[in-house]
Design an enzyme around this catalytic site. Sequence first.
Site: not given
Ligand code: FAD
Length: 316
Positions: A142, A192
């Site tokens: 991560d 990732r």
């Molecule tokens: C598998 C995985 C591993 C990760 N590892 C790390 C890491 O190592 N380090 C790190 O800093 N971050 C990590 N993250 C977190 C990541 O950086 C984001 O903070 C998180 O994924 C939210 O970003 P997003 O791309 O989903 O977009 P967001 O901007 O949060 O959401 C974009 C859109 O997605 C949809 N959406 C989001 N949540 C929902 C919901 N609950 N229900 C319905 N629609 C929704 C909506 O349409 C929203 O407008 C990880 C995320 C994932 C999925």
Amino acid sequence: MDASDLLRNSLLQLSKSGTVRQAVEKAPVSRSVVRRFVPGERTADAVAATAELRATNRLATIDYLGEDTTDLTQAIRTRDHYLELLAALADADLSQHGMGEVSLKLSALGQYLPGDGHKIALEHAREICQAAANAGTTVTLDMEDHTTTDATLESLRELRQDFPWVGAVIQSYLRRSEADCRDLAHEGSRVRLCKGAYKEPESVAYQSSGEVDQSYVRCLKILMAGDGYPMVASHDPRLLEITAALADHHGRDSDSYEYQMLYGIRPEEQKRIADRGHQMRVYIPYGEQWYGYLMRRMAERPANTMFFLRGLASKN
Ligand SMILES: Cc1cc2nc3c(=O)[nH]c(=O)nc-3n(C[C@H](O)[C@H](O)[C@H](O)COP(=O)(O)OP(=O)(O)OC[C@H]3O[C@@H](n4cnc5c(N)ncnc54)[C@H](O)[C@@H]3O)c2cc1C
């Protein structure tokens, strides 16, 4: 800065506060509120969640919750949890063919210990990688806040000498990330791509969601055009569409990249993606130290915060 940015920044600030953490952890939060994002505290809970995902053709990457430890005993305990988890996955026949892998935070393995922290965390990560190799699965490192990016990428390079399949994480909100993607888009390299979940200063990170999304697309283009194995970690419908278009454009087979989402977030979409024959991996956090993780999830989405606050207010 609009209201949602303000809420996000405040929640990310609170995610670092020990006093607030104690108050929230002691609050009568119904288990079901936390359980939406964290399936449980024990190894058996993580294994059961992985088995449930398998039933709908989804893969898993499992994170034993904990971060920023400055206590060697705690770092050793975290390593041991991973070793126990990998053995349990193998016993349950959930570790082969990339089904259940693990995600590690170096700060939970001792990176911040005074003196030899970097070395200690690396050694713990190495032992976990060896256990993963024995179980027939993989590990992803991560990425945490920007002060650790260089050290984490350095550990990645060292681990990959013995375990070339160790996965990296790139956060599109960091201004440096396009260059890091170029370095990492080579054959065999699992990367990732996520937006990034920490509160970062303007000097190193894009602040507006528009800029973060544009950077995500630029990074995604580099990874999808390259020879590595992109792991597209996002719930964002627009980015998922762009991923599909880029995969098509580059003639990528569905086994040459994967989608990743978080446990409890957009589960129906996760199933739809898997049903269409794509690889869909779900990040399962488990363990007692859910506070920092939960605060970052709330910061991402006001609806998540409302869900949590309603749970705090309810009596069960
Ligand atoms: C598998 C995985 C591993 C990760 N590892 C790390 C890491 O190592 N380090 C790190 O800093 N971050 C990590 N993250 C977190 C990541 O950086 C984001 O903070 C998180 O994924 C939210 O970003 P997003 O791309 O989903 O977009 P967001 O901007 O949060 O959401 C974009 C859109 O997605 C949809 N959406 C989001 N949540 C929902 C919901 N609950 N229900 C319905 N629609 C929704 C909506 O349409 C929203 O407008 C990880 C995320 C994932 C999925």
